[in-house]
Design a protein around this motif. Structure first.
Motif, short mmCIF file in Angstrom:
data_model
loop_
_atom_site.label_atom_id
_atom_site.label_comp_id
_atom_site.label_asym_id
_atom_site.label_seq_id
_atom_site.Cartn_x
_atom_site.Cartn_y
_atom_site.Cartn_z
N ALA A 186 49.34 34.76 43.45
CA ALA A 186 50.60 34.96 42.74
C ALA A 186 51.79 34.36 43.48
O ALA A 186 52.88 34.25 42.91
N ALA A 203 53.84 31.67 41.78
CA ALA A 203 54.82 31.99 40.74
C ALA A 203 56.21 32.24 41.31
O ALA A 203 57.17 32.36 40.56
N LEU A 239 59.06 38.10 39.36
CA LEU A 239 57.86 38.94 39.21
C LEU A 239 58.17 40.42 39.28
O LEU A 239 57.35 41.26 38.88
N THR A 259 54.15 44.36 40.27
CA THR A 259 54.70 43.32 39.40
C THR A 259 55.11 43.92 38.05
O THR A 259 54.79 45.07 37.72
N LEU A 303 48.44 40.65 45.36
CA LEU A 303 48.50 39.35 44.70
C LEU A 303 49.24 38.30 45.51
O LEU A 303 48.93 37.12 45.45
N CYS A 304 50.24 38.74 46.24
CA CYS A 304 51.02 37.86 47.11
C CYS A 304 51.51 38.70 48.27
O CYS A 304 52.32 39.62 48.07
N ASP A 348 49.17 44.49 41.92
CA ASP A 348 48.99 44.39 40.47
C ASP A 348 48.88 45.74 39.77
O ASP A 348 48.61 45.79 38.56
#
Length: 216
Positions: A66, A69, A95, A124, A194-195, A209
């Motif tokens: 992620a 993004a 996000l 997110t 995710l990041c 997430d």
């Protein structure tokens, strides 16, 4: 054979011998030159080896699918977020707009911005969207419940990836548990990072997430 022919033949043989001699010398010179070049390149290769072995350095950077993004520049980029305290930084990240709305509704923006060296597990927008709308609306309208949930996403210590796995006390008071290693982590068994390892001026952020819920 005429004298002229003999002289011509002798001249050609002499020229051939000279050419062979020069070729032999040139070959010897090239070989020593190549050896010198080879010898000079070996130390360079040896000196570059430590620079190539930098997994620790790599782990100082954000990781995860992620991360792509996140904007490449501006206030919402990794460099931009590093300049601002965590609540402000999150407000610039596309996000995390629902999280920012929740933080503001709970009146926690100033608290988070003034905290020192904390870790934030940041759900997110899609993580909040997993909640039934009536549940999300109810939580957003209940400041005490919202505060409890949001502070459960914050630990008072700055957690680098190497120290992320394990049980960690949250600002809410109860523990959360992180499992995994390298660049693959889950929180409480079902929330995937995710990041991760995103730095702000006062926090380390792991974007997840799933919204984390305290057990009590």
């Amino acid at each position: 054979m005429s004298v002229t022919s003999i002289r011509t033949t002798a001249a050609l043989l002499a020229a051939g011998a000279l050419a062979l001699g020069l070729t032999a010398c040139g070959s010897s010179g090239d070989s020593s030159s190549s050896s010198a070049k080879s010898g000079s390149s070996a130390p360079a290769a040896a000196s570059s080896a430590p620079a190539a072995a930098t997994p620790a350095a790599a782990m100082t950077e954000p990781f995860g699918a992620a991360c792509a993004a996140v904007p490449k520049d501006g206030a919402g980029s990794f460099n931009g977020m590093a300049q601002d305290p965590v609540a402000t930084a999150a407000s610039n990240n596309p996000l995390l707009s629902t999280l920012v709305t929740a933080v503001k509704a709970a009146g926690l923006a100033d608290t988070l911005n003034s905290a020192k060296n904390v870790t934030v597990f940041a759900p997110t927008n899609d993580a909040f969207a997993k909640l039934p709308k009536e549940t999300l609306d109810k939580v957003l309208a209940d400041k005490a419940m919202l505060t409890k949930i949001l502070t459960y996403h914050v630990t008072p210590d700055s957690l680098a990836p190497a120290s992320l796995a394990g049980s960690h006390k949250t600002l809410e008071g109860s523990d959360l548990s992180v499992a995994g290693s390298g660049q693959d982590f889950t929180v409480n068994g079902n929330a995937k990072v995710l990041c991760g390892n995103v730095h702000t001026a006062n926090a380390t952020v792991y974007i997840v997430d799933t919204v984390l819920m305290p057990t009590s």
